[in-house]
Design a protein around this motif. Structure first.
Motif: not given
Length: 593
Positions: A389-413
């Motif tokens: 579970v990762a905050l969607d910060v610049p840069y990297g998490p959004s290019e590593q995680i396919n949210s809902g498939v292999d992890g979860v991205l959460v809006p920053n903050g």
């Protein structure tokens, strides 16, 4: 024989310094060194510049932790200067003495307590400095105490001047030149933006300087047009001097090109996954165990994790947060954990060798950073089938995680959402288990083979483009006519450019944007070259713009793009209010009074 097409030549990994318990940037540089040396069969000594009495404790520690190969070579500038035999040179003169007094001495930490550095107050020159000593007490180097510039002397065994230099940058360039083999191309792969800035001025046709950016270059909201952070400003403004600038994500390259213009010396090389062997049998995962591997420093925002875990702990009785890493925020985080009443649910383990293996027994991992470059801990966890579970910060998490498939991205903050997504995963073991194999496969796509091929291509590109590099000494605007009101914004101007390179490859753009623009807007422009002058005319269509061209909040510029070089000329006008607006302001002010 290597399967990777690195150009023939001599390679050096340029690292400012290496410290025990270092974070992801240093670990990544060490990993790249091991991969190139092991799989590309290329010797690539690591070059460091920090003043220490001996690098031996560091070498031993890195070998013990598996971060260094037995065949690895670390060349430290101070070790080299301290022990290098300069030989006889009758032309050398002794260093000029000056009336001075010692303020502080630095000891080497051994039982004998040998002095290896002296802080000297310069009573005659007015310049405070460090004198660095050999084991026999003779000086081998004098540098400014609190400035990058100033008297810098390299001294031989008789304290005669070998090199009289102007500051640390000049010293670094001189020493790197001393290290260079007699012939053949040289490739310096740098992980220190400060060192890269200085080495970019070597101006040696044999030397190719390639720099790896490890973090976002902006400050503030970290949008494409956010101000460049103070620590990156110098290096980002000197991209033209580099043979290649490597960034970790396409998103960062896109932002750099939006802000600085298109260049031919920017490449994208993501961090690689290091080959690992899964333990047999696989260890059992502990339900509710959340693992973080991060330095305890402001970038990683561990205080966010503690706040989020307080929400998780109130609703999940078995959850436990294990944090591996050390750093300057340790005491403050201990206090926060104590005040939260979570000392039995959160553990700060400190620096732990092979901490990434903790992800084998974790249910999931967390990332709460303010920013990242391309998070190595996230990559290492996914290799071990541990979703994040990762905050969607610049840069990297959004290019590593396919949210809902292999992890979860959460809006920053959004700490509350972060906690709720964690609780949802812990309450749904089936969904969490389904993410493990996709996470592992996603990490494997960033194998070391792709990483090495990209570095080989970057070095080859730097070599091919070396002879066609450009340099803009200055660009001066004149004869500007700029009309922004009406249906057709228009511009005419002349720019005089002093520089070197093939001018037929030069391009000019007329751009505008406002603070919230997703990108600059290009307006139609034509130009022709007449000697050193660029004659420019532009005619836009107001209705095609998403803002009014004469809005005082609009930023405008002329942008010169020339191979590896760019130059921006600000066209923003601080427009005075009209007479009607001036009268309205006066009336409003009187009413307020």
């Amino acid at each position: 024989m290597s399967d990777y097409s690195f150009p023939d030549g001599h390679y050096f990994s340029v690292i400012g310094n290496i410290r025990i318990g270092a974070g992801g940037q240093t670990r990544m540089a060490l990993l790249r060194h091991r991969l190139i040396q092991t799989h590309a069969n290329i010797a690539i000594p690591m070059v460091t510049f920090n003043p220490v009495p001996s690098y031996e404790p560091m070498r031993e520690n890195l070998l013990t932790e598996g971060l260094l190969l037995p065949s690895s070579q670390i060349i430290n500038m101070h070790e080299w200067l301290r022990h290098h035999p300069y030989g006889e040179d009758l032309g050398r003169v002794p260093a000029q003495p000056e009336e001075s007094f010692t303020v502080d001495e630095t000891y080497d930490g051994t039982g004998s307590g040998t002095v290896w550095r002296i802080f000297v107050k310069g009573a005659h020159s007015g310049e405070d400095h460090w004198d660095y000593l050999r084991p026999d007490g003779t000086r081998y180097l004098r540098t400014p105490a609190d400035s990058m510039l100033g008297t810098t002397l390299v001294l031989d065994e008789q304290e005669r001047v070998v090199a009289d230099l102007d500051g640390l940058g000049d010293l670094w360039r001189w020493w790197m030149t001393e290290l260079l083999p007699a012939d053949g191309p040289v490739f310096l792969i740098s992980d220190s933006r400060f060192i890269a800035f200085e080495l970019g001025m070597l101006n040696n046709p044999r030397v190719h300087v390639l720099h790896q950016v490890h973090n976002p270059h902006q400050g503030g909201q970290r949008r494409w047009n956010s101000p460049v952070s103070a620590s990156y400003e110098q290096s980002m403004n000197s991209i033209s001097d580099l043979d290649a600038l490597s960034v970790l994500t396409e998103r960062q390259r896109h932002d750099i090109e939006l802000f600085y213009g298109d260049r031919n010396n920017i490449v994208v090389i993501p961090n690689p996954s290091e080959p690992i062997i899964a333990p047999t049998p696989l260890p059992q995962r502990t339900h509710g165990r959340i693992v973080m591997v991060a330095r305890l420093e402001s970038q990683k925002r561990i205080e966010r994790a503690i706040s989020a875990f307080a929400i998780v702990a109130a609703k999940n009785a078995v959850a436990h947060l294990d944090i591996y890493g050390d750093g300057p925020d340790r005491a403050e985080l201990d206090r926060q954990i104590l005040e939260s009443g979570l000392t039995d649910r959160i553990t700060l383990h400190g620096h732990t060798p092979n901490a990434a293996d903790q992800f084998w027994t974790a249910d999931l991992g967390w990332l709460t950073s303010a920013f990242e470059g391309y998070c190595l801990a996230l990559l290492e966890a996914r290799l071990r089938a541990c979703p994040f579970v990762a905050l969607d910060v610049p840069y990297g998490p959004s290019e590593q995680i396919n949210s809902g498939v292999d992890g979860v991205l959460v809006p920053n903050g959004d700490v509350e959402r972060f906690a709720e997504e964690t609780l949802a995963l812990l309450a749904d073991p089936e969904r969490l288990e389904a993410m493990r194999e996709p996470a592992r496969q996603g990490a494997l796509e960033h194998g070391f083979e792709d990483h090495l091929n990209r570095w080989a291509d970057a070095c080859a590109l730097a070599q091919v483009q070396k002879s066609s590099r450009t340099h803009i000494e200055f660009a001066r605007l004149s004869d500007l006519t700029l009309r922004l009101a009406g249906t057709h914004p228009r511009l005419t101007a002349v720019i005089t450019v002093a520089g070197t390179g093939d001018r037929s490859a030069l391009n000019v753009r007329w751009q505008m944007w406002v603070a919230e623009s997703p990108a600059p807007v290009d307006l139609p422009v034509e130009f022709n070259l007449e000697g050193d002058e660029i004659h420019i005319s532009g005619l836009g269509v107001a209705r095609d713009l998403p803002f009014a061209a004469d809005d005082p909040h609009v930023t405008g510029r002329l942008l010169i793009e020339w191979q590896n070089s760019t130059h921006s000329i600000d066209l923003t006008r601080k427009q005075s209010p009209s007479k009607v607006k001036q009268f309205a302001l006066k009336v409003r002010n009187r009413l307020r009074d």
